[in-house]
Scaffold this active site. Structure first.
Site: not given
Ligand SMILES: NC(=O)c1ccc[n+]([C@@H]2O[C@H](COP(=O)([O-])OP(=O)(O)OC[C@H]3O[C@@H](n4cnc5c(N)ncnc54)[C@H](O)[C@@H]3O)[C@@H](O)[C@H]2O)c1
Length: 434
Positions: A11, A30, A122, A151, A252, A255, A263, A266
């Site tokens: 994201v 990151d 999220t 997002e 959505f 089947a 997502c 969790k």
């Molecule tokens: N993946 C999806 O399709 C999606 C869609 C909508 C919402 N979300 C939400 O977005 C959020 C992120 O999801 P994601 O899939 O991108 O996760 P991800 O694990 O791919 O990325 C999270 C990143 O954050 C970094 N991180 C953690 N703590 C940190 C800090 N203090 N400083 C800097 N970097 C740090 C981690 O190293 C990791 O690279 C979650 O809450 C998820 O539920 C995800």
């Protein structure tokens, strides 16, 4: 606008890069040095179609940089987004907010001037209040407005979704942040994407309600598919028949083997836990979670049944491992449970996925990872399609049959026409078909 994105995963990276593409100055941060090192070399740490090009363009234009240093990256920012992970907490299934809180604390300690801190991760309803408390405690003098901006992008179509969203939800209780957030999203607003301003708690809940509803919709059609198999009906026709109703909508309603990914599993669990804590249980979601959990192993049993109840020492070709096509994301993929069920019954597995094998190797052991679909199919007793990658949609069926011990095709995504497959001498097993 000077934007800092904390967390450069699926994201954070996509959002940060797209903001840069809108013309903002963006730093993607990151803690994982290997991700930042890769990005600085122009190597993408995740697979997302089109991402490498848009990163390269914006780095070249000087609008996008990368860093591991939160302190330096937030000090001049107008807006800091938190896009870190919120996985299920071990033990109780609540969202683990430790990464969000750690990021909030660090931002507060280093930001200067009026700064809008936006939670894109999220997070359960009420998290914004806690972030605000942490920020005040960490730096009582800081001038910060805490905003929720969930997002809705889909992996595999993330850039398109980010740039052409159905809506942008912004939850705020401090009106000073309204103008800043409008400016951040102005390029999309000009393209007519509705900007929906709500109270912060409402915005947090919108994200869970959306994911809960979609998970429920998938689970609904999966149960109807099971019923179709018992009564001799066709779930694809049922989906069409109900999806054409504008009140229901066609999306959505495919089947399949159950929802997975980073997502829905969790978020449905976190929603159920939050609702229980507030003594307002969401029983539809609780039931959805339980049906979906059972379904993944049931898909393994479906494969066993297709081989007359015995897979011991039989070779199964698994095509597709990621939770959906066009991503390398293996988190909670149905393939994990399907393969475990088959392994538990003594099958040997040869698996192929175009992008997910590196991540799969960390999660699924004791199987053979091969270089292509036909390597998996050679000498197999059955093919199981778990993920509908395009390259599995037009397998050379005569070639596959010639290589197999036993021509059985279990199509957990209904990407083949049963009659077509049968014509080539296969026993075909789809989902919810007559
Ligand atoms: N993946 C999806 O399709 C999606 C869609 C909508 C919402 N979300 C939400 O977005 C959020 C992120 O999801 P994601 O899939 O991108 O996760 P991800 O694990 O791919 O990325 C999270 C990143 O954050 C970094 N991180 C953690 N703590 C940190 C800090 N203090 N400083 C800097 N970097 C740090 C981690 O190293 C990791 O690279 C979650 O809450 C998820 O539920 C995800």
């Amino acid at each position: 606008m000077r934007i800092t994105m904390i967390g450069s995963g699926y994201v954070g990276l996509v959002s940060g890069v797209c903001f840069a593409d809108f013309g903002h100055d963006v730093i993607c941060v990151d803690k994982d040095k290997s991700k930042i090192d890769a990005l600085e070399k122009g190597v993408m740490p995740i697979y997302e179609p089109g991402l490498d090009q848009i990163v390269a363009d914006n780095v070249k234009a000087g609008r996008l940089t990368f860093s591991t240093d939160v302190a330096n990256s937030v000090k001049d920012a107008d807006v800091v987004f938190i896009a870190v992970g919120t996985p299920s907490r071990r033990g109780d299934g609540h969202a683990d907010l430790s990464y969000v809180y750690a990021a909030a604390k660090e931002i507060a300690q280093h930001c200067t001037g009026f700064t809008v801190v936006v939670t894109k991760s999220t997070v359960p309803v009420g998290t914004g209040d806690e972030v605000e408390r942490i920020v005040k405690e960490a730096n009582p003098g800081a001038d910060i407005a805490v905003v929720s901006n969930p997002e809705f992008l889909r992996e595999g179509a993330a850039i398109e979704d980010f740039k052409r969203p159905d809506r942008i939800v912004i939850g705020l209780d401090d009106d000073r942040a309204r103008g800043v957030m409008t400016e951040v999203y102005r390029p999309l607003y000009l393209n007519q994407a509705p900007l929906l301003f709500t109270a912060r708690r409402t915005s947090e809940l919108i994200k869970y309600a959306a994911n809960g509803f979609l998970a429920m919709k998938i689970t609904f059609i999966n149960e109807i598919a099971d019923l179709c198999e018992k009564v001799g009906a066709n779930v694809q026709d049922v989906s069409r028949g109900i999806g054409l109703d504008g009140r229901i909508g066609a999306k959505f309603l495919h089947a399949g083997p159950g929802y997975g990914g980073s997502c829905f599993p969790k978020d449905t669990l976190a929603l159920a836990k939050t609702a229980q804590d507030h003594e307002s249980p969401v029983r539809l979601i609780e039931t959805t979670i339980s049906i979906n959990d059972n379904r993944k192993r049931a898909m393994g049993r479906k494969v066993i049944a297709a081989l007359d109840g015995d897979v011991r020492s039989k070779k199964i070709a698994v095509l597709g491992l990621t939770f959906k096509p066009n991503t390398d994301d293996m988190r909670d993929s149905p393939a994990i449970a399907v393969i475990q069920t088959l392994q538990d019954s003594g099958a040997t597995i040869a698996a192929y996925d175009p992008e997910g094998m590196e991540n799969a190797k960390k999660l699924i052991e004791g199987i053979e990872y091969v270089a292509g679909p036909y390597e998996a199919i050679a000498d197999a007793d059955a093919i199981v399609i778990v993920t509908e990658w395009n390259q599995f949609r037009a397998l050379d069926l005569p070639r596959a049959k010639g290589m197999m011990k036993n021509p059985v095709l279990v199509d957990l995504r209904n990407i083949y026409r049963p009659a077509e497959v049968a014509k080539h001498g296969f026993a075909y097993h789809g989902i919810g078909l007559q």
